[in-house]
Design a protein around this motif. Structure first.
Motif, PDB file in Angstrom:
ATOM      1  N   LEU A 167       0.899  -1.135  -0.077  1.00 48.94           N
ATOM      2  CA  LEU A 167       0.018  -0.295  -0.120  1.00 48.94           C
ATOM      3  C   LEU A 167       0.710   1.236   0.378  1.00 48.94           C
ATOM      4  N   ASN A 168       0.725   2.302  -0.467  1.00 46.80           N
ATOM      5  CA  ASN A 168       1.386   3.457  -0.777  1.00 46.80           C
ATOM      6  C   ASN A 168      -0.002   4.498  -1.055  1.00 46.80           C
ATOM      7  N   ASN A 169       0.449   5.550  -0.533  1.00 53.29           N
ATOM      8  CA  ASN A 169       0.106   7.094  -0.738  1.00 53.29           C
ATOM      9  C   ASN A 169      -1.706   6.301  -0.739  1.00 53.29           C
ATOM     10  N   GLY A 170      -2.228   5.232   0.612  1.00 53.83           N
ATOM     11  CA  GLY A 170      -3.749   5.283  -0.312  1.00 53.83           C
ATOM     12  C   GLY A 170      -4.246   4.166  -1.355  1.00 53.83           C
ATOM     13  N   ASN A 171      -3.206   3.277  -1.160  1.00 55.10           N
ATOM     14  CA  ASN A 171      -3.394   3.099  -2.700  1.00 55.10           C
ATOM     15  C   ASN A 171      -3.387   1.931  -2.941  1.00 55.10           C
ATOM     16  N   ILE A 172      -3.320   0.268  -3.619  1.00 64.28           N
ATOM     17  CA  ILE A 172      -3.044  -0.856  -3.584  1.00 64.28           C
ATOM     18  C   ILE A 172      -1.808  -0.659  -5.006  1.00 64.28           C
ATOM     19  N   ILE A 173      -0.507  -0.641  -5.000  1.00 66.26           N
ATOM     20  CA  ILE A 173       0.303  -0.654  -6.198  1.00 66.26           C
ATOM     21  C   ILE A 173       0.551  -1.820  -6.442  1.00 66.26           C
ATOM     22  N   ALA A 174       0.625  -3.106  -5.431  1.00 65.19           N
ATOM     23  CA  ALA A 174       1.724  -4.733  -6.009  1.00 65.19           C
ATOM     24  C   ALA A 174       0.715  -5.556  -5.171  1.00 65.19           C
ATOM     25  N   ASP A 175       0.146  -6.841  -5.826  1.00 63.35           N
ATOM     26  CA  ASP A 175      -0.833  -7.742  -4.946  1.00 63.35           C
ATOM     27  C   ASP A 175      -0.135  -9.063  -5.346  1.00 63.35           C
ATOM     28  N   GLY A 176       0.609  -9.536  -5.130  1.00 63.14           N
ATOM     29  CA  GLY A 176       0.819 -11.157  -5.037  1.00 63.14           C
ATOM     30  C   GLY A 176       1.449 -11.958  -4.697  1.00 63.14           C
ATOM     31  N   SER A 177       2.433 -13.337  -4.688  1.00 63.12           N
ATOM     32  CA  SER A 177       3.134 -13.460  -4.146  1.00 63.12           C
ATOM     33  C   SER A 177       4.898 -12.450  -4.375  1.00 63.12           C
ATOM     34  N   PHE A 178       5.163 -13.159  -3.367  1.00 61.74           N
ATOM     35  CA  PHE A 178       7.209 -13.088  -3.022  1.00 61.74           C
ATOM     36  C   PHE A 178       7.666 -13.460  -4.336  1.00 61.74           C
ATOM     37  N   GLU A 179       7.368 -14.726  -5.447  1.00 58.75           N
ATOM     38  CA  GLU A 179       7.500 -14.643  -6.389  1.00 58.75           C
ATOM     39  C   GLU A 179       7.189 -13.754  -7.725  1.00 58.75           C
ATOM     40  N   GLU A 180       6.036 -13.695  -7.681  1.00 61.61           N
ATOM     41  CA  GLU A 180       5.614 -12.942  -8.644  1.00 61.61           C
ATOM     42  C   GLU A 180       6.182 -11.541  -8.786  1.00 61.61           C
ATOM     43  N   LEU A 181       5.726 -10.706  -7.050  1.00 63.79           N
ATOM     44  CA  LEU A 181       7.034  -9.289  -6.575  1.00 63.79           C
ATOM     45  C   LEU A 181       8.035  -8.903  -7.667  1.00 63.79           C
ATOM     46  N   LYS A 182       9.086 -10.474  -6.994  1.00 62.92           N
ATOM     47  CA  LYS A 182      10.189 -10.568  -7.325  1.00 62.92           C
ATOM     48  C   LYS A 182      10.668 -10.003  -8.469  1.00 62.92           C
ATOM     49  N   LYS A 183       9.668 -10.168  -9.428  1.00 59.71           N
ATOM     50  CA  LYS A 183       9.965  -9.978 -11.183  1.00 59.71           C
ATOM     51  C   LYS A 183       9.817  -8.175 -11.239  1.00 59.71           C
ATOM     52  N   MET A 184       8.941  -7.991 -10.428  1.00 63.54           N
ATOM     53  CA  MET A 184       9.295  -6.271 -10.517  1.00 63.54           C
ATOM     54  C   MET A 184      10.373  -5.194  -9.703  1.00 63.54           C
ATOM     55  N   SER A 185      11.828  -5.867  -9.578  1.00 69.38           N
ATOM     56  CA  SER A 185      12.847  -5.757  -9.088  1.00 69.38           C
ATOM     57  C   SER A 185      14.293  -6.167  -9.771  1.00 69.38           C
TER      58      SER A 185
END
Length: 257
Positions: free
Chosen positions: A208-226
């Protein structure tokens, strides 16, 4: 899977400041949700709304399929909560406080006594069960809060920085406990700034950032963003924070001048 929390179009403002902005979220039974974000992102507000502690929001919040706005508080008997900072009746002994909490949740006296004694022993606090909570360290008070959230066998656990002040052994116990609870169909909503813990215990991470959901998924899915792949780096990349070295160096400069 059975849906246990449903949030649609949730918005909340404090005066002119919008804290939550059209949040939509579905949580299923047995999930361990890591709910993370910078200070002021709206994490605690989301949780407090679900707990019925904050009103004035717009949108729909359903827990166990029931709209919490209907005024029926019976769903709260099925919830455990460890707040980041709690007002605790520290003039009571640990035994008195936990028996009081157990009976609030509807346990009869014999059942409450049995569970309090067993949980106190499980957390290695039997030597202080008759001591006033005011004499406890932060970690000991935290154990009391955790016990009070578990004593009625809730279906959902809301945990806000639950490991604060705990010793290493207790941290390992709580982490293992959360995994077992999830395997038994309990739902865990876990909010923390300790990224490595969130990374390890969560099967789904919501940022959550500034009242908005900006990412939602498993850690494996989120890893692809970085490129780095750690949750800390994902957090920094998505929230736009990358000045940590610059700020740290400026603090050192101030110290040395």
């Amino acid at each position: 899977m059975e849906n246990i929390i449903s949030i649609k179009g949730l918005s909340m403002s404090y005066g002119a400041k919008k804290v939550l902005n059209d949040i939509n979220l579905e949580v299923n039974k047995g999930q361990v949700i890591g709910y993370i974000g910078p200070n002021g992102a709206g994490k605690s507000t989301t949780v407090k709304i679900m707990l019925g502690l904050v009103s004035g929001y717009t949108g729909t919040v359903k827990v166990f399929g029931e709209d919490i706005a209907n005024g029926d508080v019976e769903y709260k008997r099925r919830i455990g909560y460890v707040p980041e900072s709690a007002d605790i009746y520290d003039n009571l002994t640990a035994r008195e406080y936990l028996l009081f909490i157990a009976q609030l949740f509807g346990l009869n006296e014999l059942e409450a006594i049995k569970k309090v004694n067993q949980l106190i022993c499980a957390f290695n606090m039997e030597d202080v069960i008759n001591s006033r909570i005011s004499s406890f360290s932060k970690g000991m008070k935290q154990k009391i809060l955790i016990i009070s959230s578990l004593i009625h066998n809730p279906d959902i656990l809301f945990l806000d920085e639950p490991l604060a002040g705990l010793d290493a052994n207790s941290v390992m116990i709580v982490k293992e406990l959360l995994a077992i609870l999830a395997s038994k169909g309990k739902t865990v909503f876990y909010s923390s700034h300790i990224m490595d813990v969130v990374e390890k215990i969560s099967d789904r991470i919501i940022l959550l950032n500034n009242g908005n959901i900006i990412a939602d998924g498993s850690f494996e899915e989120l890893k692809k963003m970085s490129k780095d792949g750690s949750l800390e780096q994902i957090f920094n990349d998505l929230t736009g924070f990358n000045q940590q070295k610059e700020i740290a160096n400026s603090i050192i400069q101030i110290m040395e001048d």
